[in-house]
Design an enzyme around this catalytic site. Sequence first.
Site, PDB file in Angstrom:
ATOM      1  N   HIS A  59      -1.904  -5.665 -10.081  1.00 42.94           N
ATOM      2  CA  HIS A  59      -2.547  -4.507 -10.693  1.00 42.94           C
ATOM      3  C   HIS A  59      -2.770  -4.751 -12.174  1.00 42.94           C
ATOM      4  O   HIS A  59      -1.912  -5.323 -12.858  1.00 42.94           O
ATOM      5  CB  HIS A  59      -1.677  -3.252 -10.551  1.00 42.94           C
ATOM      6  CG  HIS A  59      -1.638  -2.700  -9.168  1.00 42.94           C
ATOM      7  ND1 HIS A  59      -2.550  -1.779  -8.704  1.00 42.94           N
ATOM      8  CD2 HIS A  59      -0.803  -2.961  -8.134  1.00 42.94           C
ATOM      9  CE1 HIS A  59      -2.277  -1.481  -7.443  1.00 42.94           C
ATOM     10  NE2 HIS A  59      -1.217  -2.190  -7.081  1.00 42.94           N
ATOM     11  N   CYS A  68       0.871  -1.176   0.000  1.00 44.83           N
ATOM     12  CA  CYS A  68       0.000   0.000   0.000  1.00 44.83           C
ATOM     13  C   CYS A  68       0.905   1.222   0.000  1.00 44.83           C
ATOM     14  O   CYS A  68       1.512   1.550   1.033  1.00 44.83           O
ATOM     15  CB  CYS A  68      -0.919  -0.004   1.219  1.00 44.83           C
ATOM     16  SG  CYS A  68      -1.939   1.486   1.343  1.00 44.83           S
ATOM     17  N   CYS A 128      -4.614   5.780  -4.807  1.00 47.74           N
ATOM     18  CA  CYS A 128      -3.996   4.472  -4.573  1.00 47.74           C
ATOM     19  C   CYS A 128      -2.539   4.573  -4.993  1.00 47.74           C
ATOM     20  O   CYS A 128      -2.235   4.727  -6.179  1.00 47.74           O
ATOM     21  CB  CYS A 128      -4.715   3.385  -5.383  1.00 47.74           C
ATOM     22  SG  CYS A 128      -3.946   1.743  -5.249  1.00 47.74           S
ATOM     23  N   GLU A 152      -9.867  -0.671  -5.821  1.00 50.39           N
ATOM     24  CA  GLU A 152      -8.887  -1.458  -5.067  1.00 50.39           C
ATOM     25  C   GLU A 152      -9.477  -2.789  -4.606  1.00 50.39           C
ATOM     26  O   GLU A 152     -10.612  -2.853  -4.132  1.00 50.39           O
ATOM     27  CB  GLU A 152      -8.395  -0.673  -3.851  1.00 50.39           C
ATOM     28  CG  GLU A 152      -7.556   0.544  -4.219  1.00 50.39           C
ATOM     29  CD  GLU A 152      -6.768   1.058  -3.038  1.00 50.39           C
ATOM     30  OE1 GLU A 152      -6.139   0.233  -2.333  1.00 50.39           O
ATOM     31  OE2 GLU A 152      -6.776   2.281  -2.806  1.00 50.39           O
ATOM     32  N   GLY A 194      -1.293   1.608  -7.060  1.00 57.10           N
ATOM     33  CA  GLY A 194      -1.976   1.697  -8.348  1.00 57.10           C
ATOM     34  C   GLY A 194      -1.376   2.778  -9.231  1.00 57.10           C
ATOM     35  O   GLY A 194      -1.287   2.624 -10.456  1.00 57.10           O
TER      36      GLY A 194
END
Length: 273
Positions: free
Chosen positions: A157, A74, A215, A206, A218
Amino acid sequence: MRLPFRKMHGLGNDFVVVDARERPTGLTESAIRAIGDRHRGVGFDQLVTLERDAAGADLFIRFHNNDGSEAGACGNGTRCAAALVLDETGRDRLSIRTTGGTLAAERLPGGLFRVDMGAPRLDWRDVPLARECDTLHVPMAADGVTDGAACSMGNPHVTFFVDDLDALDIPRIGPALEHDSWLPDRGNIGFAQMRGRDRMRLVVWERGAGLTLACGSGACAAAVNALRRGLADRAVTIEMPGGELRLEWREADGHVLMAGPVATAFTGEIALG
């Protein structure tokens, strides 16, 4: 038992941060879900747990989504944890270990914090995808959104490049793509609209958290995938609903650097049991 916590966010991507460096929190999966409930609990996109690291890093951090599942990485949560500990210690740099790898974090001028998110993993096995595939062109589709580019930033991802981000019904197509059969561990789904070789708009659905204002991992994946597609340069600013992140996919070592602001919203105590 009462558990102290800090509510933090990076561009509106919000976290409950708890400190387990001195003693375990005792949080169960059901307790994490209860805390993550925005109506009956505190609410968060991810819960971030600070722990001591037995492998020699300055800090170990663990992430849980608001559905109780554990996340491997994260980016915004890492920056929040880094800012907290850098402020606590007065240092400018530290090493952070996560289940997705060891990361370097540093303080920058202007209230920004940067994390070296490491090198993206581009092989289909590393994302992971369900079967062999060119990760630059994954045949996933939903409502006309097709041809995703996949990579792992410690978590899976897939980025879809679109002409008009505002025309997408992301709350409807995001869950379908998150659970697509190509993604055995589910996936974080990015929808990107290029605004030039050095700038893009991005919205991320997410895994385990849903639609978020920003994100970090991301954004890293979108920057990597845009460069792989020939759409962007190595340094790119990414506009998300909550604000902007600065990304660089460094040529020298292949690492992705992510910089942006963080903030503390409030502190409090959670009553457990």
